[in-house]
Design a protein around this motif. Sequence first.
Motif, PDB file in Angstrom:
ATOM      1  N   GLU A  25      44.884  46.517  37.447  1.00  0.00           N
ATOM      2  CA  GLU A  25      43.650  46.806  38.118  1.00  0.00           C
ATOM      3  C   GLU A  25      43.591  47.226  39.544  1.00  0.00           C
ATOM      4  O   GLU A  25      44.840  46.439  40.348  1.00  0.00           O
ATOM      5  CB  GLU A  25      42.693  45.628  37.972  1.00  0.00           C
ATOM      6  N   ILE A  26      43.302  48.132  40.030  1.00  0.00           N
ATOM      7  CA  ILE A  26      43.197  48.331  41.441  1.00  0.00           C
ATOM      8  C   ILE A  26      41.835  48.167  42.315  1.00  0.00           C
ATOM      9  O   ILE A  26      41.143  48.593  41.656  1.00  0.00           O
ATOM     10  CB  ILE A  26      43.842  49.960  41.639  1.00  0.00           C
ATOM     11  N   SER A  27      41.806  47.477  43.264  1.00  0.00           N
ATOM     12  CA  SER A  27      40.779  47.116  43.993  1.00  0.00           C
ATOM     13  C   SER A  27      40.328  48.056  44.903  1.00  0.00           C
ATOM     14  O   SER A  27      41.325  48.692  45.495  1.00  0.00           O
ATOM     15  CB  SER A  27      40.896  45.735  44.409  1.00  0.00           C
ATOM     16  N   THR A  28      39.149  48.007  45.423  1.00  0.00           N
ATOM     17  CA  THR A  28      38.607  48.907  46.195  1.00  0.00           C
ATOM     18  C   THR A  28      39.296  48.490  47.618  1.00  0.00           C
ATOM     19  O   THR A  28      39.444  47.169  47.883  1.00  0.00           O
ATOM     20  CB  THR A  28      37.044  48.789  46.707  1.00  0.00           C
ATOM     21  N   GLY A  29      40.037  49.441  48.474  1.00  0.00           N
ATOM     22  CA  GLY A  29      40.446  49.176  49.683  1.00  0.00           C
ATOM     23  C   GLY A  29      41.929  48.950  49.481  1.00  0.00           C
ATOM     24  O   GLY A  29      42.493  48.787  50.638  1.00  0.00           O
ATOM     25  N   ASP A  30      42.361  48.879  48.466  1.00  0.00           N
ATOM     26  CA  ASP A  30      43.964  48.664  48.175  1.00  0.00           C
ATOM     27  C   ASP A  30      44.853  49.609  48.894  1.00  0.00           C
ATOM     28  O   ASP A  30      44.503  50.960  48.802  1.00  0.00           O
ATOM     29  CB  ASP A  30      44.137  48.549  46.764  1.00  0.00           C
ATOM     30  N   PHE A  31      45.783  49.451  49.116  1.00  0.00           N
ATOM     31  CA  PHE A  31      47.046  50.526  49.316  1.00  0.00           C
ATOM     32  C   PHE A  31      48.399  50.033  48.764  1.00  0.00           C
ATOM     33  O   PHE A  31      48.650  49.176  48.832  1.00  0.00           O
ATOM     34  CB  PHE A  31      47.461  50.343  50.839  1.00  0.00           C
ATOM     35  N   VAL A  32      48.263  50.833  47.473  1.00  0.00           N
ATOM     36  CA  VAL A  32      49.280  50.540  46.671  1.00  0.00           C
ATOM     37  C   VAL A  32      50.530  51.443  46.589  1.00  0.00           C
ATOM     38  O   VAL A  32      50.341  52.738  46.361  1.00  0.00           O
ATOM     39  CB  VAL A  32      48.753  50.499  45.201  1.00  0.00           C
TER      40      VAL A  32
END
Length: 218
Positions: A25-32
């Motif tokens: 899961e990638i959340s809003t605002g993540d920097f992955v």
Amino acid sequence: MTLLSFEHVSYFKNDKQILSDLSIEISTGDFVSVVGPSGSGKSTFLKLCCHLLSATSGAISFKGKSLMDYNPVDLRKNIVYCFQTPYLLGDTVLDNINFPYVIRNKELDLETVEELFSSLNLNFDCLHKQVHNLSGGEKQRIALIRALLFKPEVLLLDEVTSALDVKNSIIVENAIQSLNQAGTTILWITHNPEQSRKFANKLVTIESGSIKSLEALR
């Protein structure tokens, strides 16, 4: 808030398994930052995120809705992919800069264009250059500017600094960090260990088509 979700996603090409049972899961605002050996499936993962490829099995959703339910053109206005080897359109830099406006039926905003040129250390006169006369680093930055003219919700970056010198790599890194701070979610493939931890809040390691680890950095 979960922005992008992969549930048991696998991808096969010509009967060869490229990705296996990815759940993330990638959340809003993540920097992955996405790292791992060459050929491990990192680019395929990013291409699945914007439906440039379709999963063989499993489910991918964006804002709680299946990727399959989106119009692909509309989806890619919100989830933008920047290739490691930039693909430029038409004959001139202007052809590329004008393209995002044309598909949205909007007038070219030269003020915004000039600001982006300046932020990425490009001379505005470059706008009228033939694309075949650009250096590899210039092509990469033009492709990035094209992606940023209308701020995407998600920006997918596939080793976009690999053709840049140290000075221009830092300029691009700072521009991406600013975009993330302004709310854009970033997924960034890099082979540079220092770069992978510089701005990211999550570090995903993909090996042999599977997620080996997901590390929270901040």
